[in-house]
Design a protein around this motif. Structure first.
Motif, mmCIF file in Angstrom:
data_model
loop_
_atom_site.group_PDB
_atom_site.id
_atom_site.type_symbol
_atom_site.label_atom_id
_atom_site.label_comp_id
_atom_site.label_asym_id
_atom_site.label_seq_id
_atom_site.Cartn_x
_atom_site.Cartn_y
_atom_site.Cartn_z
ATOM 1 N N GLY A 133 0.781 -1.232 0.000
ATOM 2 C CA GLY A 133 0.000 0.000 0.000
ATOM 3 C C GLY A 133 0.809 1.276 0.000
ATOM 4 N N SER A 134 2.115 1.197 -0.177
ATOM 5 C CA SER A 134 2.971 2.383 -0.103
ATOM 6 C C SER A 134 3.102 3.084 -1.450
ATOM 7 C CB SER A 134 4.351 2.008 0.440
ATOM 8 O OG SER A 134 4.244 1.678 1.804
ATOM 9 N N ILE A 135 3.619 4.304 -1.404
ATOM 10 C CA ILE A 135 3.833 5.151 -2.580
ATOM 11 C C ILE A 135 5.282 5.608 -2.559
ATOM 12 C CG2 ILE A 135 3.163 7.285 -3.740
ATOM 13 C CD1 ILE A 135 0.485 7.022 -2.057
ATOM 14 N N VAL A 136 5.966 5.499 -3.722
ATOM 15 C CA VAL A 136 7.345 5.948 -3.848
ATOM 16 C C VAL A 136 7.358 7.145 -4.791
ATOM 17 C CG1 VAL A 136 9.709 5.318 -4.444
ATOM 18 C CG2 VAL A 136 8.145 3.574 -3.539
ATOM 19 N N GLY A 137 7.836 8.299 -4.305
ATOM 20 C CA GLY A 137 7.853 9.524 -5.087
ATOM 21 C C GLY A 137 8.821 9.475 -6.252
ATOM 22 N N SER A 138 8.509 10.228 -7.289
ATOM 23 C CA SER A 138 9.325 10.291 -8.500
ATOM 24 C C SER A 138 10.772 10.648 -8.194
ATOM 25 C CB SER A 138 8.754 11.341 -9.456
ATOM 26 O OG SER A 138 7.494 10.931 -9.913
ATOM 27 N N GLY A 139 11.688 10.011 -8.923
ATOM 28 C CA GLY A 139 13.114 10.290 -8.789
ATOM 29 C C GLY A 139 13.777 9.705 -7.558
ATOM 30 N N SER A 140 13.078 8.904 -6.808
ATOM 31 C CA SER A 140 13.628 8.357 -5.566
ATOM 32 C C SER A 140 14.596 7.211 -5.828
ATOM 33 C CB SER A 140 12.498 7.834 -4.664
ATOM 34 O OG SER A 140 11.654 8.888 -4.270
ATOM 35 N N VAL A 141 15.525 7.036 -4.878
ATOM 36 C CA VAL A 141 16.425 5.889 -4.867
ATOM 37 C C VAL A 141 16.164 5.144 -3.563
ATOM 38 C CG1 VAL A 141 18.817 5.093 -4.857
ATOM 39 C CG2 VAL A 141 18.156 7.061 -6.271
#
Length: 186
Positions: A133-141
């Motif tokens: 259910g998580s969200i990873v923001g754009s450009g993340s490592v």
């Protein structure tokens, strides 16, 4: 030999997939790879992709020798996604002669949970875990473990917000109860 399981509802356009000796690849139903991608399962590696997963264009999935990766059910991955299950080449400590990044000593696994939304141009590295259910923001490592139902972002990715839920359309009431859970600490 290799074990490749592809169900009839999967779509892949303009892709290059390589499976080395004793690699294992499993896909659920209704997987969409939108093209221009590269997948390499090296010797003795394992990749499992759950049902209802979408991976947009320009993906790079490198499942290194003897490592594992999982992309969970109903996950949505945006353009220019990269995943590496180890560093690909050994790094040696010159004083001790020890290999300091050897996945044979430490089982290297990448685990992307169920119903995870990964934004544009994200890179996921070895030993990473992204909770359901998580969200990873754009450009993340992403380079470590993160809990369920949270927003992570940055380089390296860090916890931005807990206790979130998402869906592609609709209202909060449309989110399945198993993906609308309070964040649990790891």
């Amino acid at each position: 030999g290799n074990n490749v399981s592809i169900n009839k509802e999967n779509h892949n356009l303009d892709t290059r997939w390589y499976f080395r000796d004793n690699s294992r690849f499993e896909m659920g139903n209704t997987i969409v790879f939108w093209g221009n991608g590269f997948l390499n399962c090296n010797m003795g590696s394992s990749l499992k992709i759950g049902s209802k997963v979408t991976i947009q264009r320009n993906y790079l999935l490198i499942i290194c020798e003897g490592t594992e990766a999982v992309i969970g059910y109903n996950s949505m991955i945006s353009y220019d996604f990269s995943m590496f299950t180890n560093d690909a080449h050994p790094i040696w400590d010159l004083d001790s002669g020890e290999c300091i990044n050897d996945c044979k000593q430490h089982k290297c696994i990448v685990d992307i949970g169920e119903h995870v939304w990964i934004g544009y141009r994200v890179t996921v590295l070895k030993q990473s875990y992204i909770g359901n259910g998580s969200i990873v923001g754009s450009g993340s490592v992403v380079n470590k473990k993160h809990p369920n139902n949270c927003v992570i972002a940055g380089n390296p990715a860090k916890l931005i917000r807990k206790n979130v839920a998402w869906n592609q359309r609709g209202e909060l009431s449309d989110v399945l109860p198993e993906y609308a859970q309070k964040t649990k600490e790891l």
